[in-house]
Design a protein around this motif. Structure first.
Motif, PDB file in Angstrom:
ATOM      1  N   GLU A  44       0.832  -1.204   0.000  1.00 58.78           N
ATOM      2  CA  GLU A  44       0.000   0.000   0.000  1.00 58.78           C
ATOM      3  C   GLU A  44       0.869   1.259   0.000  1.00 58.78           C
ATOM      4  OE1 GLU A  44      -3.335   1.907  -0.634  1.00 58.78           O
ATOM      5  OE2 GLU A  44      -3.371  -0.261  -0.302  1.00 58.78           O
ATOM      6  N   PHE A  45       1.859   1.305   0.865  1.00 61.35           N
ATOM      7  CA  PHE A  45       2.754   2.464   0.892  1.00 61.35           C
ATOM      8  C   PHE A  45       3.576   2.539  -0.389  1.00 61.35           C
ATOM      9  CE2 PHE A  45       6.597   4.779   2.433  1.00 61.35           C
ATOM     10  CZ  PHE A  45       5.966   5.991   2.663  1.00 61.35           C
ATOM     11  N   GLY A  46       3.987   1.379  -0.901  1.00 64.56           N
ATOM     12  CA  GLY A  46       4.798   1.325  -2.114  1.00 64.56           C
ATOM     13  C   GLY A  46       4.064   1.735  -3.377  1.00 64.56           C
ATOM     14  N   ASN A  94       0.186  -3.388  -8.176  1.00 68.62           N
ATOM     15  CA  ASN A  94       0.917  -2.354  -7.448  1.00 68.62           C
ATOM     16  C   ASN A  94       1.878  -1.599  -8.351  1.00 68.62           C
ATOM     17  OD1 ASN A  94      -0.210  -2.906  -4.792  1.00 68.62           O
ATOM     18  ND2 ASN A  94       0.810  -4.869  -5.048  1.00 68.62           N
ATOM     19  N   VAL A  95       2.497  -2.286  -9.271  1.00 71.89           N
ATOM     20  CA  VAL A  95       3.377  -1.636 -10.246  1.00 71.89           C
ATOM     21  C   VAL A  95       2.568  -0.630 -11.059  1.00 71.89           C
ATOM     22  CG1 VAL A  95       4.791  -2.036 -12.311  1.00 71.89           C
ATOM     23  CG2 VAL A  95       4.993  -3.568 -10.336  1.00 71.89           C
ATOM     24  N   ALA A  96       1.378  -1.027 -11.499  1.00 74.34           N
ATOM     25  CA  ALA A  96       0.526  -0.148 -12.298  1.00 74.34           C
ATOM     26  C   ALA A  96       0.093   1.086 -11.515  1.00 74.34           C
ATOM     27  CB  ALA A  96      -0.694  -0.922 -12.792  1.00 74.34           C
ATOM     28  N   ILE A  97      -0.367   0.883 -10.291  1.00 70.82           N
ATOM     29  CA  ILE A  97      -0.828   2.018  -9.481  1.00 70.82           C
ATOM     30  C   ILE A  97       0.327   2.965  -9.175  1.00 70.82           C
ATOM     31  CG2 ILE A  97      -1.773   2.670  -7.229  1.00 70.82           C
ATOM     32  CD1 ILE A  97      -3.490   0.093  -7.403  1.00 70.82           C
ATOM     33  N   ARG A  98       1.495   2.406  -8.877  1.00 73.08           N
ATOM     34  CA  ARG A  98       2.665   3.246  -8.607  1.00 73.08           C
ATOM     35  C   ARG A  98       3.050   4.047  -9.855  1.00 73.08           C
ATOM     36  NH1 ARG A  98       5.376  -0.226  -6.275  1.00 73.08           N
ATOM     37  NH2 ARG A  98       6.375  -1.146  -8.079  1.00 73.08           N
ATOM     38  N   ALA A  99       3.012   3.429 -11.011  1.00 73.19           N
ATOM     39  CA  ALA A  99       3.343   4.146 -12.244  1.00 73.19           C
ATOM     40  C   ALA A  99       2.391   5.326 -12.456  1.00 73.19           C
ATOM     41  CB  ALA A  99       3.293   3.194 -13.438  1.00 73.19           C
ATOM     42  N   HIS A 128       8.830   0.371 -15.123  1.00 70.85           N
ATOM     43  CA  HIS A 128       7.437  -0.016 -14.887  1.00 70.85           C
ATOM     44  C   HIS A 128       6.774  -0.413 -16.202  1.00 70.85           C
ATOM     45  CE1 HIS A 128       8.088   1.757 -10.960  1.00 70.85           C
ATOM     46  NE2 HIS A 128       6.861   1.404 -10.585  1.00 70.85           N
ATOM     47  N   ALA A 129       6.993   0.383 -17.242  1.00 71.80           N
ATOM     48  CA  ALA A 129       6.401   0.086 -18.553  1.00 71.80           C
ATOM     49  C   ALA A 129       6.897  -1.260 -19.076  1.00 71.80           C
ATOM     50  CB  ALA A 129       6.733   1.199 -19.547  1.00 71.80           C
ATOM     51  N   GLN A 130       8.182  -1.519 -18.914  1.00 69.61           N
ATOM     52  CA  GLN A 130       8.760  -2.777 -19.389  1.00 69.61           C
ATOM     53  C   GLN A 130       8.142  -3.972 -18.669  1.00 69.61           C
ATOM     54  OE1 GLN A 130      12.989  -3.035 -18.781  1.00 69.61           O
ATOM     55  NE2 GLN A 130      13.159  -4.982 -19.871  1.00 69.61           N
ATOM     56  N   LEU A 131       8.052  -3.912 -17.355  1.00 69.84           N
ATOM     57  CA  LEU A 131       7.507  -5.032 -16.594  1.00 69.84           C
ATOM     58  C   LEU A 131       6.033  -5.261 -16.925  1.00 69.84           C
ATOM     59  CD1 LEU A 131       8.473  -7.099 -14.457  1.00 69.84           C
ATOM     60  CD2 LEU A 131       7.480  -5.596 -12.735  1.00 69.84           C
ATOM     61  N   LEU A 132       5.266  -4.190 -17.031  1.00 73.78           N
ATOM     62  CA  LEU A 132       3.840  -4.322 -17.354  1.00 73.78           C
ATOM     63  C   LEU A 132       3.639  -4.945 -18.728  1.00 73.78           C
ATOM     64  CD1 LEU A 132       2.611  -0.925 -15.923  1.00 73.78           C
ATOM     65  CD2 LEU A 132       1.950  -3.194 -15.091  1.00 73.78           C
ATOM     66  N   ALA A 133       4.483  -4.578 -19.677  1.00 80.95           N
ATOM     67  CA  ALA A 133       4.359  -5.136 -21.029  1.00 80.95           C
ATOM     68  C   ALA A 133       4.736  -6.608 -21.078  1.00 80.95           C
ATOM     69  CB  ALA A 133       5.236  -4.335 -22.002  1.00 80.95           C
TER      70      ALA A 133
END
Length: 168
Positions: A44-46, A94-99, A128-133
């Motif tokens: 959540e914090f991250g 979480n990666v998406a929300i952080r981005a 973030h974009a790389q990991l999401l893709a």
């Protein structure tokens, strides 16, 4: 203002820390981990959802303390959570929300940040974009997770059209 490494990994209920840069993100058994605590507190914090609030305060009210706190958070995240290392990269929602949080903050007050912080934010957003893709959510998390991931990918592609996966 300084964000120590432990703030990103500390479970507030147990006082234990989740794995950080020493572990590859997909080698962390966050669903099965015993004794550390509930990973959702750390995630959540991250998600860094406080960044757009700080950035809006800095942009709308000229609050230099909010701007400094946002800069410190981005710089600390960059230093302590390298791409694909640690618990914060292990779950794509979480990666998406952080981005999205970082993108909003950069939209509100990125021009007011030091060049080094802007460079760090761009590097983070590119990772973030790389990991999401590469790893879209599948199976039980393919509904709300996939919507957030798609939204983040779309916004990242608009903001960073030079990224390898932006055209897709």
């Amino acid at each position: 203002l300084e964000f120590p490494e432990t703030v990103w990994r500390l479970d507030p209920r147990t006082g234990a820390s989740w794995p950080g840069a020493e572990r590859y993100c997909f080698d962390i058994g966050y669903r099965l981990e015993r004794g550390i605590g509930d990973v959702k507190y750390v995630w959540e914090f991250g998600r860094m959802q406080f960044l757009p609030v700080l950035a809006a305060d800095a942009a709308l009210n000229g609050n230099t303390q909010s701007l400094a706190a946002g800069r410190a958070a981005i710089d600390s995240w960059h230093r302590h959570n390298p791409p694909f290392r640690g618990v914060h990269w292990a779950e794509l929602l979480n990666v998406a929300i952080r981005a999205i949080s970082v993108l909003l903050a950069m939209t509100f007050c990125g021009a007011q940040l030091p060049a080094a912080t802007i460079q760090r934010a761009r590097a983070l957003l590119g990772a973030h974009a790389q990991l999401l893709a590469l790893f879209p959510s599948l199976h039980s998390s393919a509904n709300n997770h996939l919507i957030a991931e798609s939204a983040a990918e779309y916004l990242l592609a608009l903001a960073l059209p030079q990224q390898p996966h932006a055209a897709r």
